[in-house]
Scaffold this active site. Structure first.
Site, PDB file in Angstrom:
ATOM      1  N   HIS A 224     -14.971   2.573  27.027  1.00  0.00           N
ATOM      2  CA  HIS A 224     -15.836   1.392  26.963  1.00  0.00           C
ATOM      3  C   HIS A 224     -17.240   1.961  26.779  1.00  0.00           C
ATOM      4  O   HIS A 224     -17.936   2.264  27.751  1.00  0.00           O
ATOM      5  CB  HIS A 224     -15.722   0.567  28.251  1.00  0.00           C
ATOM      6  CG  HIS A 224     -14.350   0.010  28.455  1.00  0.00           C
ATOM      7  ND1 HIS A 224     -13.836  -0.977  27.635  1.00  0.00           N
ATOM      8  CD2 HIS A 224     -13.377   0.318  29.346  1.00  0.00           C
ATOM      9  CE1 HIS A 224     -12.595  -1.264  28.032  1.00  0.00           C
ATOM     10  NE2 HIS A 224     -12.295  -0.491  29.055  1.00  0.00           N
ATOM     11  N   GLU A 253      -8.958   1.994  25.316  1.00  0.00           N
ATOM     12  CA  GLU A 253      -9.587   0.670  25.507  1.00  0.00           C
ATOM     13  C   GLU A 253     -10.941   0.644  24.803  1.00  0.00           C
ATOM     14  O   GLU A 253     -11.951   0.239  25.379  1.00  0.00           O
ATOM     15  CB  GLU A 253      -9.764   0.372  27.003  1.00  0.00           C
ATOM     16  CG  GLU A 253      -8.476   0.458  27.792  1.00  0.00           C
ATOM     17  CD  GLU A 253      -8.597   0.025  29.251  1.00  0.00           C
ATOM     18  OE1 GLU A 253      -9.638  -0.557  29.639  1.00  0.00           O
ATOM     19  OE2 GLU A 253      -7.641   0.268  30.003  1.00  0.00           O
TER      20      GLU A 253
HETATM   21  O1  9MR Z   1      -9.776  -7.066  29.751  1.00  0.00           O
HETATM   22  C1  9MR Z   1      -9.294  -7.316  31.045  1.00  0.00           C
HETATM   23  C2  9MR Z   1      -9.882  -8.607  31.574  1.00  0.00           C
HETATM   24  O2  9MR Z   1      -9.411  -9.713  30.831  1.00  0.00           O
HETATM   25  C3  9MR Z   1      -9.570  -8.767  33.040  1.00  0.00           C
HETATM   26  O3  9MR Z   1     -10.236  -9.906  33.554  1.00  0.00           O
HETATM   27  C4  9MR Z   1      -9.987  -7.517  33.782  1.00  0.00           C
HETATM   28  C5  9MR Z   1      -9.702  -7.602  35.259  1.00  0.00           C
HETATM   29  O4  9MR Z   1     -10.220  -6.518  35.932  1.00  0.00           O
HETATM   30  O5  9MR Z   1      -9.316  -6.394  33.248  1.00  0.00           O
HETATM   31  C6  9MR Z   1      -9.683  -6.161  31.931  1.00  0.00           C
HETATM   32  O6  9MR Z   1      -9.087  -4.988  31.446  1.00  0.00           O
HETATM   33  C7  9MR Z   1      -9.401  -3.785  32.140  1.00  0.00           C
HETATM   34  C8  9MR Z   1      -8.227  -2.863  31.969  1.00  0.00           C
HETATM   35  O7  9MR Z   1      -7.050  -3.492  32.420  1.00  0.00           O
HETATM   36  C9  9MR Z   1      -8.433  -1.566  32.724  1.00  0.00           C
HETATM   37  N1  9MR Z   1      -9.679  -0.952  32.322  1.00  0.00           N
HETATM   38  C10 9MR Z   1     -10.854  -1.778  32.364  1.00  0.00           C
HETATM   39  C11 9MR Z   1     -10.617  -3.066  31.565  1.00  0.00           C
HETATM   40  C12 9MR Z   1     -11.881  -3.895  31.542  1.00  0.00           C
HETATM   41  O8  9MR Z   1     -12.179  -4.328  32.822  1.00  0.00           O
END
Ligand code: 9MR
Length: 339
Positions: A224, A253
């Site tokens: 990210h 990601e």
């Molecule tokens: O993109 C995901 C978001 O929709 C959720 O609300 C969130 C909850 O914590 O998780 C996001 O995805 C995460 C991923 O599963 C793990 N790495 C960080 C991502 C961004 O928070």
């Protein structure tokens, strides 16, 4: 009329005119992935069209997380994930399982589970192995443990560490492998490029697991990132360090923020070019690692309308390849050139 013209002249230029065909995955020689929102896939034809066209590997953004799939102690809610499995099978896409063990998005019963150490262990093992058995032969890989480390390289004090001790990570990999010996198994985390201490700790753990015969195949570098950071040299050494230690490298990601510090967006068209340039660097560094270690590059969302970033950080941002109207941005065109 003048006002309208002025307004449109000031709008950031999101889109570029390059063709959508051939698709990204057809140009790449490693899988090109995207995090999927099943609801969008099922009910938004623009989303479904573009996703199906451009990507050949999918990660469920949320629906395999414990909160969604294991809502009660004896209830697994497989139906949504199974619909995604069917889609992947019909459309010849591989599925990347995300995620077995995490400290977030836990169902209440799990977060407040009370029991002895061996009851905790049985619950932990049941969750991992039920998931791995159910999706056996249907997922290419699992993110077995997600985000277990703090920025300073110490182990996060999650419920898993509290109740099972630091050895829970090793156990998670062993249990997953026992239930599905064919799935590739990953450790996944964020800021592994930006935080050297965290990277050292994760690499150290992975090497020691591998040495002791624990079945761990790869690293998920979430990435990210933003147009401002991390530095290219840090990305290069992170990719090389894990690859040279014998691990598959998944950029798991990816998104590239154009507004990492929040506040009003600096609307000069340079933003899109800088975003595209940063992506070109990521690709060129990734392509330098041994081809056999290139597991794939996954974007964390399809279009800017689908990104988790604006709501999570309460800021305006456009971190993905397609704009809110599913039109290709400069980053998409640059990616095509750079693959
Ligand atoms: O993109 C995901 C978001 O929709 C959720 O609300 C969130 C909850 O914590 O998780 C996001 O995805 C995460 C991923 O599963 C793990 N790495 C960080 C991502 C961004 O928070």
């Amino acid at each position: 009329m003048i006002i309208v013209l002025l307004a449109s002249a000031c709008k950031p230029k999101h889109t570029e005119s390059c063709t959508l065909e051939p698709a990204l995955y057809q140009v790449a020689d490693f899988p090109i992935g995207c995090a999927v929102d099943l609801n969008q896939l099922e009910f938004n034809p623009n989303y479904a069209q573009l996703l199906g066209q451009q990507f050949n590997q999918l990660s469920p953004e949320n629906l395999m997380k414990a909160e969604h799939i294991h809502p009660q102690v004896n209830t697994y809610n497989w139906s949504e994930a199974d619909r995604l499995v069917n889609y992947c099978q019909q459309e010849s896409k591989s599925l990347h399982g995300h995620t077995l063990i995490w400290h977030q998005q836990l169902p209440t019963w799990m977060e407040h589970f009370s029991g002895t150490k061996s009851e905790w262990e049985a619950m932990f093992k049941d969750h991992i192995q039920s998931m791995c058995r159910h999706f056996k032969g249907k997922v290419r890989a699992w993110d077995v443990v997600n985000e277990a480390f703090n920025e300073d390289g110490t182990l996060r004090n999650s419920i898993w560490k509290q109740h099972l001790g630091a050895g829970y990570i090793e156990k998670a990999f062993r249990y997953a492998h026992e239930a599905d010996p064919d799935a590739l198994l990953f450790y996944n985390d964020f800021n592994l490029v930006l935080s050297p201490k965290k990277r050292e700790a994760v690499l150290g753990l992975l090497k020691s697991l591998k040495q002791r015969g624990v079945p761990v195949n790869g690293i998920g570098l979430q990435m990210h990132i933003s147009i401002a950071f991390p530095e290219n040299r840090a990305m290069e050494s992170a990719f090389q360090d894990f690859s040279e230690a014998g691990f598959l490298v998944h950029i798991s990601e990816l998104d590239i923020s154009v507004n990492p510090y929040g506040g009003a967006l600096n609307n000069d068209s340079n933003l899109w070019e800088r975003q595209a340039q940063k992506l070109a660097v990521v690709l060129s560094l990734y392509k330098q690692i041994d081809h056999s270690r290139q597991y794939g590059i996954t974007f964390w969302g399809l279009s800017d309308a689908d990104s988790w970033i604006p709501s999570a950080f309460n800021r305006e941002d456009y971190p993905l390849l397609f704009d809110v109207n599913y039109q290709a941005k400069a980053a998409y065109c640059k990616m095509k050139e750079s693959l």
